[in-house]
Design an enzyme around this catalytic site. Sequence first.
Site, PDB file in Angstrom:
ATOM      1  N   SER A 105     -14.980 -25.643 -28.857  1.00  0.00           N
ATOM      2  CA  SER A 105     -16.285 -25.265 -29.397  1.00  0.00           C
ATOM      3  C   SER A 105     -16.490 -23.776 -29.217  1.00  0.00           C
ATOM      4  O   SER A 105     -15.912 -23.149 -28.312  1.00  0.00           O
ATOM      5  CB  SER A 105     -17.388 -26.025 -28.650  1.00  0.00           C
ATOM      6  OG  SER A 105     -18.669 -25.506 -28.948  1.00  0.00           O
ATOM      7  N   TYR A 109     -20.773 -27.104 -20.042  1.00  0.00           N
ATOM      8  CA  TYR A 109     -20.151 -27.471 -21.311  1.00  0.00           C
ATOM      9  C   TYR A 109     -19.187 -26.384 -21.762  1.00  0.00           C
ATOM     10  O   TYR A 109     -18.053 -26.658 -22.169  1.00  0.00           O
ATOM     11  CB  TYR A 109     -21.234 -27.691 -22.366  1.00  0.00           C
ATOM     12  CG  TYR A 109     -20.699 -28.086 -23.724  1.00  0.00           C
ATOM     13  CD1 TYR A 109     -20.019 -29.295 -23.904  1.00  0.00           C
ATOM     14  CD2 TYR A 109     -20.868 -27.255 -24.833  1.00  0.00           C
ATOM     15  CE1 TYR A 109     -19.532 -29.669 -25.151  1.00  0.00           C
ATOM     16  CE2 TYR A 109     -20.389 -27.621 -26.084  1.00  0.00           C
ATOM     17  CZ  TYR A 109     -19.723 -28.828 -26.228  1.00  0.00           C
ATOM     18  OH  TYR A 109     -19.220 -29.192 -27.474  1.00  0.00           O
TER      19      TYR A 109
END
Length: 306
Positions: A158, A184
Amino acid sequence: MSRITTPFTHDSTAAEVIAGVDLTGRRAVVTGGASGIGVETARALASAGAEVTLAVRNTAVGERTAAGIIESTGNNHVFVAPIELADRASVRAFAASWTGPLHILVNNAGVMAEPLNRTPEGWEHQFATNHLGHFGLTLGLYDALAAAGDARIVSVSSSAHLRSDIHFDDIHFDHRPYEAWAAYGQSKTANVLFAVEAAKRWASDGIIANALMPGGIRTALQRHVPDDVQKAWDRFQWKTVEQGASTSVLLAASPLVPGVTGRYFEDNNEAVPATQDDPRHGVAPYALDPESATQLWDLSEKLLAG
């Protein structure tokens, strides 16, 4: 190394990327294949004739998804198997149950920006799921990947990797304050570093490994993100799930990227270095750092062996 580019773009779909590709006789595993871009990744691979196994937490949902893929593609070689990536025993069981070669492994499943959650081992849950689970799965399937002769590993990362390098002194937030997005981001950096090291270690086995940013897609992945934050995102250029799956499919199956390994892609092209002027695109130097990649691999092996 020269930057790898293709005719495909931000707007390309998985169906467009896979058009004309024949995967007959090839076998694929897609983690998280019952939701979000995992469904469309699996559908594209099945449409090209691959045998596809959806590795999922909820097998009932997985079976319904598989039935839909079979109906839409006419390929009845779509199967479902259970896996819980944060559970070492579940990951080992999946790998142990696999027989024969594996040509494509798409490490797609993940959790995003959740409140602090720990595994029984005390590991931070996002790192345990997004990185350690996939790391253990891939190592467990190594023999099957090597047997394929020209296997491809695809790690879905990501742009959030730009939020955090690996904090080797406190990966699991035992001493520093927990921040969901930092956790994350760290796990997504780990996805890229895993591809870098796998590419180096397994090149002689014909195994290639790459990572990617799929783009911003509205899926259940955002279920932990507060509503006010999601509302602020409305100005972004969101992709459809079909567009979001395209870069995964490119790296998993396209003849346009033969032998390309250890790299990070976005919008169906190799990413350029990130800059301060654009905090949502490009790849951070630390995510491609070979020393960090080796350090993370060694640490991950120790954690899973403990």
